[in-house]
Design a protein around this motif. Sequence first.
Motif, PDB file in Angstrom:
ATOM      1  N   ALA A  25       0.744  -1.113   0.122  1.00  0.00           N
ATOM      2  CA  ALA A  25      -0.027  -0.113   0.162  1.00  0.00           C
ATOM      3  C   ALA A  25       0.876   1.367   0.145  1.00  0.00           C
ATOM      4  CB  ALA A  25      -0.891   0.029   1.213  1.00  0.00           C
ATOM      5  N   VAL A  26       2.125   1.074   0.633  1.00  0.00           N
ATOM      6  CA  VAL A  26       2.881   2.332   0.691  1.00  0.00           C
ATOM      7  C   VAL A  26       3.410   2.894  -0.664  1.00  0.00           C
ATOM      8  CG1 VAL A  26       5.170   3.273   1.535  1.00  0.00           C
ATOM      9  CG2 VAL A  26       3.316   2.089   3.220  1.00  0.00           C
ATOM     10  N   THR A  27       3.848   1.416  -1.409  1.00  0.00           N
ATOM     11  CA  THR A  27       4.511   1.610  -2.596  1.00  0.00           C
ATOM     12  C   THR A  27       3.766   1.969  -3.948  1.00  0.00           C
ATOM     13  OG1 THR A  27       4.621  -0.580  -2.828  1.00  0.00           O
ATOM     14  CG2 THR A  27       6.626   0.470  -2.046  1.00  0.00           C
ATOM     15  N   SER A  28       2.392   1.254  -3.782  1.00  0.00           N
ATOM     16  CA  SER A  28       1.738   1.248  -5.060  1.00  0.00           C
ATOM     17  C   SER A  28       0.168   2.053  -4.574  1.00  0.00           C
ATOM     18  CB  SER A  28       1.561  -0.073  -5.501  1.00  0.00           C
ATOM     19  OG  SER A  28       0.847  -0.903  -4.723  1.00  0.00           O
ATOM     20  N   GLY A  29      -0.138   2.135  -3.285  1.00  0.00           N
ATOM     21  CA  GLY A  29      -1.441   2.630  -2.989  1.00  0.00           C
ATOM     22  C   GLY A  29      -2.413   1.707  -2.425  1.00  0.00           C
ATOM     23  N   ALA A  30      -2.195   0.276  -2.899  1.00  0.00           N
ATOM     24  CA  ALA A  30      -3.057  -0.653  -2.453  1.00  0.00           C
ATOM     25  C   ALA A  30      -2.503  -1.999  -3.063  1.00  0.00           C
ATOM     26  CB  ALA A  30      -4.496  -0.578  -3.386  1.00  0.00           C
ATOM     27  N   ALA A  31      -2.825  -2.920  -2.229  1.00  0.00           N
ATOM     28  CA  ALA A  31      -2.311  -4.453  -2.531  1.00  0.00           C
ATOM     29  C   ALA A  31      -3.357  -5.223  -2.917  1.00  0.00           C
ATOM     30  CB  ALA A  31      -1.949  -5.184  -1.173  1.00  0.00           C
ATOM     31  N   ARG A  32      -2.714  -6.137  -3.871  1.00  0.00           N
ATOM     32  CA  ARG A  32      -3.458  -7.326  -4.853  1.00  0.00           C
ATOM     33  C   ARG A  32      -3.194  -8.428  -4.209  1.00  0.00           C
ATOM     34  NH1 ARG A  32      -6.086  -5.617  -9.040  1.00  0.00           N
ATOM     35  NH2 ARG A  32      -5.947  -7.652  -9.851  1.00  0.00           N
ATOM     36  N   LEU A  33      -4.253  -9.297  -4.296  1.00  0.00           N
ATOM     37  CA  LEU A  33      -4.196 -10.669  -3.761  1.00  0.00           C
ATOM     38  C   LEU A  33      -2.968 -11.631  -4.312  1.00  0.00           C
ATOM     39  CD1 LEU A  33      -5.379 -13.034  -1.900  1.00  0.00           C
ATOM     40  CD2 LEU A  33      -6.889 -13.581  -3.545  1.00  0.00           C
ATOM     41  N   ASP A  34      -2.651 -11.564  -5.561  1.00  0.00           N
ATOM     42  CA  ASP A  34      -1.879 -12.191  -6.271  1.00  0.00           C
ATOM     43  C   ASP A  34      -0.419 -11.824  -5.366  1.00  0.00           C
ATOM     44  OD1 ASP A  34      -1.662  -9.667  -7.445  1.00  0.00           O
ATOM     45  OD2 ASP A  34      -1.356 -10.667  -9.587  1.00  0.00           O
ATOM     46  N   GLY A  35      -0.046 -10.363  -5.610  1.00  0.00           N
ATOM     47  CA  GLY A  35       1.248  -9.806  -4.827  1.00  0.00           C
ATOM     48  C   GLY A  35       0.991 -10.248  -3.411  1.00  0.00           C
ATOM     49  N   LEU A  36       0.085 -10.344  -2.575  1.00  0.00           N
ATOM     50  CA  LEU A  36       0.168 -10.755  -1.269  1.00  0.00           C
ATOM     51  C   LEU A  36       0.477 -12.131  -1.297  1.00  0.00           C
ATOM     52  CD1 LEU A  36      -3.135  -9.000   0.150  1.00  0.00           C
ATOM     53  CD2 LEU A  36      -0.566  -8.231   0.607  1.00  0.00           C
ATOM     54  N   THR A  37      -0.032 -13.169  -1.919  1.00  0.00           N
ATOM     55  CA  THR A  37       0.271 -14.411  -1.804  1.00  0.00           C
ATOM     56  C   THR A  37       1.735 -14.513  -1.797  1.00  0.00           C
ATOM     57  OG1 THR A  37      -0.315 -14.847  -4.090  1.00  0.00           O
ATOM     58  CG2 THR A  37      -1.831 -15.449  -2.295  1.00  0.00           C
ATOM     59  N   ARG A  38       2.355 -14.040  -3.316  1.00  0.00           N
ATOM     60  CA  ARG A  38       3.837 -14.157  -3.411  1.00  0.00           C
ATOM     61  C   ARG A  38       4.576 -13.597  -2.157  1.00  0.00           C
ATOM     62  NH1 ARG A  38       2.130 -12.396  -8.501  1.00  0.00           N
ATOM     63  NH2 ARG A  38       2.685 -10.264  -8.094  1.00  0.00           N
ATOM     64  N   ALA A  39       4.170 -12.290  -1.603  1.00  0.00           N
ATOM     65  CA  ALA A  39       5.235 -11.629  -0.567  1.00  0.00           C
ATOM     66  C   ALA A  39       5.274 -12.330   0.585  1.00  0.00           C
ATOM     67  CB  ALA A  39       4.442 -10.431  -0.475  1.00  0.00           C
ATOM     68  N   CYS A  40       4.002 -13.260   0.937  1.00  0.00           N
ATOM     69  CA  CYS A  40       3.876 -13.962   2.136  1.00  0.00           C
ATOM     70  C   CYS A  40       4.303 -15.304   1.903  1.00  0.00           C
ATOM     71  CB  CYS A  40       2.359 -13.728   2.613  1.00  0.00           C
ATOM     72  SG  CYS A  40       1.833 -12.222   3.031  1.00  0.00           S
ATOM     73  N   GLY A  41       4.251 -15.802   0.659  1.00  0.00           N
ATOM     74  CA  GLY A  41       4.693 -17.347   0.491  1.00  0.00           C
ATOM     75  C   GLY A  41       3.602 -18.266   1.075  1.00  0.00           C
ATOM     76  N   LEU A  42       2.382 -17.676   1.010  1.00  0.00           N
ATOM     77  CA  LEU A  42       1.162 -18.594   1.434  1.00  0.00           C
ATOM     78  C   LEU A  42       0.366 -18.866   0.343  1.00  0.00           C
ATOM     79  CD1 LEU A  42       0.392 -16.228   4.770  1.00  0.00           C
ATOM     80  CD2 LEU A  42       1.760 -18.490   4.846  1.00  0.00           C
ATOM     81  N   GLY A  43      -0.546 -19.807   0.673  1.00  0.00           N
ATOM     82  CA  GLY A  43      -1.505 -20.219  -0.545  1.00  0.00           C
ATOM     83  C   GLY A  43      -2.574 -19.245  -0.418  1.00  0.00           C
ATOM     84  N   GLU A  44      -3.414 -19.028  -1.667  1.00  0.00           N
ATOM     85  CA  GLU A  44      -4.290 -17.977  -1.594  1.00  0.00           C
ATOM     86  C   GLU A  44      -5.692 -18.246  -0.578  1.00  0.00           C
ATOM     87  OE1 GLU A  44      -7.897 -16.976  -5.009  1.00  0.00           O
ATOM     88  OE2 GLU A  44      -5.832 -17.542  -5.741  1.00  0.00           O
ATOM     89  N   GLU A  45      -5.773 -19.376  -0.307  1.00  0.00           N
ATOM     90  CA  GLU A  45      -6.896 -19.524   0.632  1.00  0.00           C
ATOM     91  C   GLU A  45      -6.596 -18.928   2.001  1.00  0.00           C
ATOM     92  OE1 GLU A  45      -9.046 -23.150   2.858  1.00  0.00           O
ATOM     93  OE2 GLU A  45      -8.732 -23.442   0.717  1.00  0.00           O
ATOM     94  N   GLU A  46      -5.253 -19.142   2.446  1.00  0.00           N
ATOM     95  CA  GLU A  46      -4.819 -18.832   3.813  1.00  0.00           C
ATOM     96  C   GLU A  46      -4.688 -17.267   3.750  1.00  0.00           C
ATOM     97  OE1 GLU A  46      -1.600 -19.962   7.121  1.00  0.00           O
ATOM     98  OE2 GLU A  46      -1.204 -20.766   5.070  1.00  0.00           O
TER      99      GLU A  46
END
Length: 78
Positions: A25-46
């Motif tokens: 959110a700081v760098t692009s104003g908002a977060a997308r699900l695909d970016g969050l799953t990559r950043a967290c190393g977690l599955g989409e459901e989690e």
Amino acid sequence: MTEGHDVQALSDVDFHVYEAVAAQAVTSGAARLDGLTRACGLGEEEVRKSLSTLIEHGYVVPLGDEYGLGPHTFEVEY
């Protein structure tokens, strides 16, 4: 949204997802699900489950297909 903010109700995964939302959110104003799953190393459901918890507590707000930060009472370092 739950009245007040109870950080103790959040799991380690929730904090991890919150930090990822904050960083994106700081760098692009908002977060997308695909970016969050990559950043967290977690599955989409989690990640979706954690986002639901964060939204319920008001720490994250849905912005269409993206997520932003809600009012918060604690700091994260990223």
